[in-house]
Write a protein that holds these residues in place. Structure first.
Motif, PDB file in Angstrom:
ATOM      1  N   HIS A  86       0.795  -1.385  -0.185  1.00 15.01           N
ATOM      2  CA  HIS A  86      -0.040   0.068  -0.162  1.00 15.01           C
ATOM      3  C   HIS A  86       0.748   1.310   0.081  1.00 15.01           C
ATOM      4  N   LEU A  87       1.835   1.300  -0.966  1.00 19.17           N
ATOM      5  CA  LEU A  87       2.666   2.308  -0.919  1.00 19.17           C
ATOM      6  C   LEU A  87       2.148   3.618  -1.745  1.00 19.17           C
ATOM      7  N   CYS A  88       1.516   3.244  -2.839  1.00 21.59           N
ATOM      8  CA  CYS A  88       1.096   4.416  -3.535  1.00 21.59           C
ATOM      9  C   CYS A  88      -0.119   4.091  -4.445  1.00 21.59           C
ATOM     10  N   PRO A  89      -0.960   4.556  -4.924  1.00 26.28           N
ATOM     11  CA  PRO A  89      -2.316   4.243  -5.671  1.00 26.28           C
ATOM     12  C   PRO A  89      -1.907   3.164  -6.679  1.00 26.28           C
ATOM     13  N   ARG A  90      -2.780   2.581  -7.230  1.00 27.83           N
ATOM     14  CA  ARG A  90      -2.652   1.580  -7.980  1.00 27.83           C
ATOM     15  C   ARG A  90      -2.201   2.039  -9.274  1.00 27.83           C
ATOM     16  N   PRO A  91      -0.915   1.677  -9.894  1.00 30.11           N
ATOM     17  CA  PRO A  91      -0.146   1.934 -11.214  1.00 30.11           C
ATOM     18  C   PRO A  91      -1.109   1.904 -12.394  1.00 30.11           C
ATOM     19  N   SER A  92      -0.923   3.015 -13.316  1.00 31.19           N
ATOM     20  CA  SER A  92      -1.417   2.678 -14.709  1.00 31.19           C
ATOM     21  C   SER A  92      -0.328   2.012 -15.603  1.00 31.19           C
ATOM     22  N   ILE A  93      -0.782   1.311 -16.358  1.00 30.10           N
ATOM     23  CA  ILE A  93       0.232   0.771 -17.203  1.00 30.10           C
ATOM     24  C   ILE A  93       0.074   1.338 -18.634  1.00 30.10           C
ATOM     25  N   VAL A  94       1.289   1.922 -19.261  1.00 33.16           N
ATOM     26  CA  VAL A  94       1.429   2.514 -20.502  1.00 33.16           C
ATOM     27  C   VAL A  94       2.254   1.440 -21.253  1.00 33.16           C
ATOM     28  N   MET A  95       1.455   0.813 -22.347  1.00 31.23           N
ATOM     29  CA  MET A  95       2.347  -0.221 -23.128  1.00 31.23           C
ATOM     30  C   MET A  95       2.854   0.650 -24.145  1.00 31.23           C
ATOM     31  N   ASN A  96       4.213   0.991 -24.069  1.00 32.73           N
ATOM     32  CA  ASN A  96       4.914   1.696 -25.150  1.00 32.73           C
ATOM     33  C   ASN A  96       5.716   0.428 -25.911  1.00 32.73           C
ATOM     34  N   ARG A  97       5.731   1.090 -27.372  1.00 35.78           N
ATOM     35  CA  ARG A  97       6.540   0.376 -28.397  1.00 35.78           C
ATOM     36  C   ARG A  97       5.563  -0.867 -28.797  1.00 35.78           C
ATOM     37  N   THR A  98       4.435  -0.638 -28.833  1.00 32.95           N
ATOM     38  CA  THR A  98       3.599  -1.732 -29.470  1.00 32.95           C
ATOM     39  C   THR A  98       3.458  -1.499 -31.007  1.00 32.95           C
ATOM     40  N   VAL A  99       3.861  -2.618 -31.930  1.00 29.20           N
ATOM     41  CA  VAL A  99       3.996  -2.379 -32.993  1.00 29.20           C
ATOM     42  C   VAL A  99       2.518  -2.884 -33.387  1.00 29.20           C
ATOM     43  N   ARG A 100       1.802  -1.765 -34.337  1.00 36.40           N
ATOM     44  CA  ARG A 100       0.453  -1.840 -34.916  1.00 36.40           C
ATOM     45  C   ARG A 100       0.417  -2.801 -35.746  1.00 36.40           C
ATOM     46  N   SER A 101      -0.850  -3.599 -35.620  1.00 36.87           N
ATOM     47  CA  SER A 101      -1.332  -4.635 -36.787  1.00 36.87           C
ATOM     48  C   SER A 101      -1.139  -4.061 -38.182  1.00 36.87           C
ATOM     49  N   ALA A 102      -0.561  -4.714 -39.099  1.00 39.69           N
ATOM     50  CA  ALA A 102      -0.388  -4.374 -40.340  1.00 39.69           C
ATOM     51  C   ALA A 102      -1.512  -4.475 -41.339  1.00 39.69           C
ATOM     52  N   GLY A 103      -2.478  -5.414 -40.588  1.00 39.67           N
ATOM     53  CA  GLY A 103      -3.768  -5.779 -41.461  1.00 39.67           C
ATOM     54  C   GLY A 103      -3.724  -6.949 -42.262  1.00 39.67           C
ATOM     55  N   PHE A 104      -3.005  -7.943 -42.311  1.00 38.96           N
ATOM     56  CA  PHE A 104      -2.948  -9.101 -42.695  1.00 38.96           C
ATOM     57  C   PHE A 104      -2.673 -10.407 -41.924  1.00 38.96           C
ATOM     58  N   THR A 105      -2.915 -11.459 -42.337  1.00 34.62           N
ATOM     59  CA  THR A 105      -2.842 -12.487 -41.383  1.00 34.62           C
ATOM     60  C   THR A 105      -1.819 -13.470 -41.808  1.00 34.62           C
ATOM     61  N   ALA A 106      -1.808 -14.568 -40.967  1.00 32.56           N
ATOM     62  CA  ALA A 106      -0.749 -15.662 -41.210  1.00 32.56           C
ATOM     63  C   ALA A 106      -1.154 -16.306 -42.431  1.00 32.56           C
ATOM     64  N   ASP A 107      -2.416 -16.723 -42.514  1.00 33.67           N
ATOM     65  CA  ASP A 107      -2.863 -17.589 -43.858  1.00 33.67           C
ATOM     66  C   ASP A 107      -2.638 -16.613 -45.147  1.00 33.67           C
ATOM     67  N   GLN A 108      -2.492 -15.441 -45.053  1.00 37.14           N
ATOM     68  CA  GLN A 108      -2.300 -14.765 -46.152  1.00 37.14           C
ATOM     69  C   GLN A 108      -0.800 -14.850 -46.819  1.00 37.14           C
ATOM     70  N   LEU A 109      -0.031 -15.159 -45.942  1.00 35.84           N
ATOM     71  CA  LEU A 109       1.382 -15.025 -45.929  1.00 35.84           C
ATOM     72  C   LEU A 109       1.754 -16.074 -47.430  1.00 35.84           C
ATOM     73  N   LYS A 110       1.301 -17.183 -47.741  1.00 34.62           N
ATOM     74  CA  LYS A 110       1.370 -18.023 -48.753  1.00 34.62           C
ATOM     75  C   LYS A 110       1.040 -17.196 -49.950  1.00 34.62           C
ATOM     76  N   LEU A 111       0.391 -16.436 -50.017  1.00 35.56           N
ATOM     77  CA  LEU A 111      -0.232 -15.594 -51.413  1.00 35.56           C
ATOM     78  C   LEU A 111       1.073 -14.779 -51.669  1.00 35.56           C
ATOM     79  N   LEU A 112       2.010 -14.553 -50.710  1.00 37.12           N
ATOM     80  CA  LEU A 112       3.318 -13.413 -51.026  1.00 37.12           C
ATOM     81  C   LEU A 112       4.302 -14.279 -51.744  1.00 37.12           C
TER      82      LEU A 112
END
Lengths: 346, 296
Positions: free
Chosen positions: B215-241
């Motif tokens: 109980h040393l400080c209020p509950r921390p908030s989590i900032v998830m930094n460096r999250t790579v944004r989704s590129a908008g394709f999926t694993a099953d589309q890889l075979k089309l490349l």
């Protein structure tokens, strides 16, 4: 003669993974190798067999020449105290809150524990090669300065000031209370803080002669070792790398190589510049996949610029290590990561 | 003589106190700078304090040579860095209230000895400075970049550590008023910066557990930094490349997305900030992250 490699660098660049990789690869070329790790991620710790709660080196499963140990700062300091202090002083010190605080939090204390362990393993003569992963520092080269800093703490400089004596002994504490200025300081600061500190320092002081001889020996081992600096292309580790070079030069230690971790293939840069349309049926996929290459190529370009700048600035080989996702944890993948790195060559 | 801090005891603090921490290498300083810039853009008067010693806040605010005395680095945003000797001096003058005629030099030297040996004293002096700035009441927000998760927890524990060592005295009284501020959810906000990877997530979870248990400080908030944004394709589309860099980069992207979601699922993320591709300087990183924060 044990050859020692110290892997240093900013936090989060993969020092522990690289140390393990170099360990696997040197062990596989027939050298009896020990990797001293600091705080490995769980799966890497499992691979190295250092998940146990002690710091005794053990042979790594399926890797006959490779041994690994994990640093335990408290245990190392207890061993140091038992070795260098009289038994009654040792008992007092080990329960002293100031001592516990020093062993847990004094940044040089963790580094000193690692350096002391390093020296022990070198002197044991059991290993051809010792690889030392360095503890996280508050910035700068704590690991290399720890023997000197710890020596300062113990040398009695502070103690002499507190007791006003050039050769403090326990009887001096009696006189401590007779110094009105210090008594006033104690009142302002609270309780008997200063005299408690003096008490603690007196006990530490009894180890001074032996520890200062020891610190000198550790410094010789540090100087005889080969040092490499690990980094990634991120601004913070790059900044830290420059700082490491400057500060190491100050104590006449010259790193022999830069391990540049998490690099992307340079072929992506050229390909991004020359890429025309991607001729596939799925037009949406063509767009997102091409844009994806473009983004990662811009990262690859940034990595390449950073690596070339460092190499030029320090005139050292920069070993570019491929960014593996997830980070390697099996022995084979660890060895692959550093396959092209030459260290400890004669 | 009544110590200055007593005047603030029980007073409503109108300044936001934001403590930013996280494992080394997660981008704490960049996030601290971005939070400060974003508030200053909204017209707040902000003091950003660097308690660390890495590349630090200064580089991210394009003010590489920060000093102890706050300087205005952009409209409404002031920044300073911790300098131990100056902090000690200020602590002595404004907090300890050494009686007139007392040997200040002796007490300074005594304090110096304690800083090097006594647990908690160094921490109290470091975390004390931001709190004194809070008590001045002149800032809308004081935002602090703290060195590491371990160091941060020793700041939080310092008041108790000191109480255990000394039964009375000014340092002890002052330490307990610090503890009150740190634990007060109406003033203090704690942010842990993490990255979606094993060690940062596990160390963050460990730190939260320890902080909550004590109980040393209020509950921390989590900032998830460096999250790579989704590129908008999926694993099953890889075979089309076709084989080549486009496919390699796509595979790399998907491996990262998979690894990230594995670690993000372990923790409650309050704010997710993007991995910035090809961005070169710390100053650019901070501005981009501030834009991200504004767009929320």
């Amino acid at each position: 003669m044990t050859k020692t490699l110290i892997v240093t660098g900013a936090g989060g660049v993969g020092k522990t993974t690289l140390s393990a990789g170099l360990g696997v690869s040197l062990a596989r070329s027939g050298h009896t190798t020990l990797v001293l790790t600091i705080d490995p991620a769980r799966r890497l710790a499992d691979t190295l067999g250092v998940a146990a709660l002690d710091d005794i080196p053990r042979q790594v499963a399926n890797e006959p020449h490779l041994h690994a140990a994990m640093l335990d700062v408290s245990a190392s300091w207890e061993a140091i105290i038992h070795r260098y202090a009289d038994p009654d002083v040792a008992d007092r010190l080990l329960v002293n809150p100031y001592f516990r605080a020093m062993a847990d939090r004094f940044p040089a204390a963790q580094s000193y524990a690692a350096a002391e362990r390093m020296a022990e393993y070198i002197e044991s003569g059991h290993y051809d090669v010792l690889i030392v992963d360095t503890p996280p520092s508050e910035g700068g080269i704590d690991f290399f300065l720890a023997p000197a800093k710890t020596g300062d703490l113990i040398s009695g400089k502070l103690l002499r000031w507190l007791t006003g004596s050039s050769l403090p002994g326990r009887s001096i504490l009696y006189r401590f209370t007779a110094r009105p200025m210090l008594r006033l300081a104690d009142t302002v600061l609270g309780g008997a803080m200063l005299s408690d500190v003096a008490d603690f320092l007196l006990d530490l002081r009894t180890m001074y002669d032996q520890l200062s001889v020891r610190s000198k020996a550790i410094e010789r081992h540090l100087r005889a070792a080969e040092t490499v600096i690990a980094t990634t292309a991120d601004p913070t580790p790059i900044h830290e790398t420059r700082r490491f070079f400057d500060e190491l030069a100050g104590i006449k230690i010259a790193p022999t190589a830069i391990l540049f971790n998490q690099m992307l293939p340079q072929s992506w840069i050229a390909s991004d510049l020359t890429a025309g349309r991607l001729e596939i049926d799925d037009k949406d996929l063509a767009v997102v996949a091409t844009r994806n290459l473009s983004l990662w190529a811009s990262e690859a370009r940034r990595h390449s610029v950073a690596a070339r700048e460092l190499s030029a600035r320090y005139g050292l080989p920069v070993h570019e290590l491929t960014w593996q996702v997830p980070p390697p944890t099996t022995l084979d993948d660890l060895a692959d990561l550093v396959a092209d790195v030459t260290v400890l060559a004669d | 003589m009544v110590a200055e801090f007593w005047r603030y005891a029980g007073m409503m603090l109108t300044t936001d106190f934001v403590l930013v921490t996280g494992k080394g290498g997660t981008g704490k300083s960049a996030v601290t700078a971005a939070l400060a810039i974003e508030r200053a853009r909204r017209g707040q008067s902000v003091l950003a304090i660097d308690l660390g010693s890495g590349l630090g806040l200064g580089a991210h605010l394009r003010a590489p040579n920060l000093r102890y005395r706050p300087t205005e680095v952009r409209a409404g945003l002031w920044a300073m860095t911790m300098v131990r000797a100056a902090a000690l001096d200020e602590y002595l003058k404004t907090q300890l209230h050494v009686p007139q005629g007392a040997p200040t030099k002796t007490i300074t030297s005594a304090l110096n000895v304690l800083v090097d040996t006594a647990p908690g004293v160094r921490e109290i002096i470091s975390i004390g400075k931001p709190v004194f700035e809070l008590w001045k009441g002149t800032w809308d927000a004081v935002i602090v970049d703290t060195p590491s998760l371990g160091q941060f927890q020793s700041y939080l524990r310092a008041p108790e550590t000191i109480s255990d060592l000394v039964p009375t005295g000014t340092i002890k009284r002052q330490a307990s008023s610090l503890a009150e501020v740190l634990a007060d959810p109406s003033t203090t906000q704690v942010i842990i910066v993490a990255n979606p990877a094993e060690l940062p997530v596990l160390e963050t979870l460990e730190a939260i557990e320890a902080i909550e248990a004590e109980h040393l400080c209020p509950r921390p908030s989590i900032v998830m930094n460096r999250t790579v944004r989704s590129a908008g394709f999926t694993a099953d589309q890889l075979k089309l490349l076709p084989t080549g860099p486009i496919k390699e980069a796509a595979e790399h992207q998907l491996s990262i997305e998979a690894l990230q979601s594995r670690w993000i699922s372990e923790i409650d993320v309050d704010v997710s900030l993007p991995y910035l591709m090809g961005v070169l300087t710390p100053g650019e990183v901070a501005l981009h992250l501030a834009d991200e924060l504004s767009s929320r």
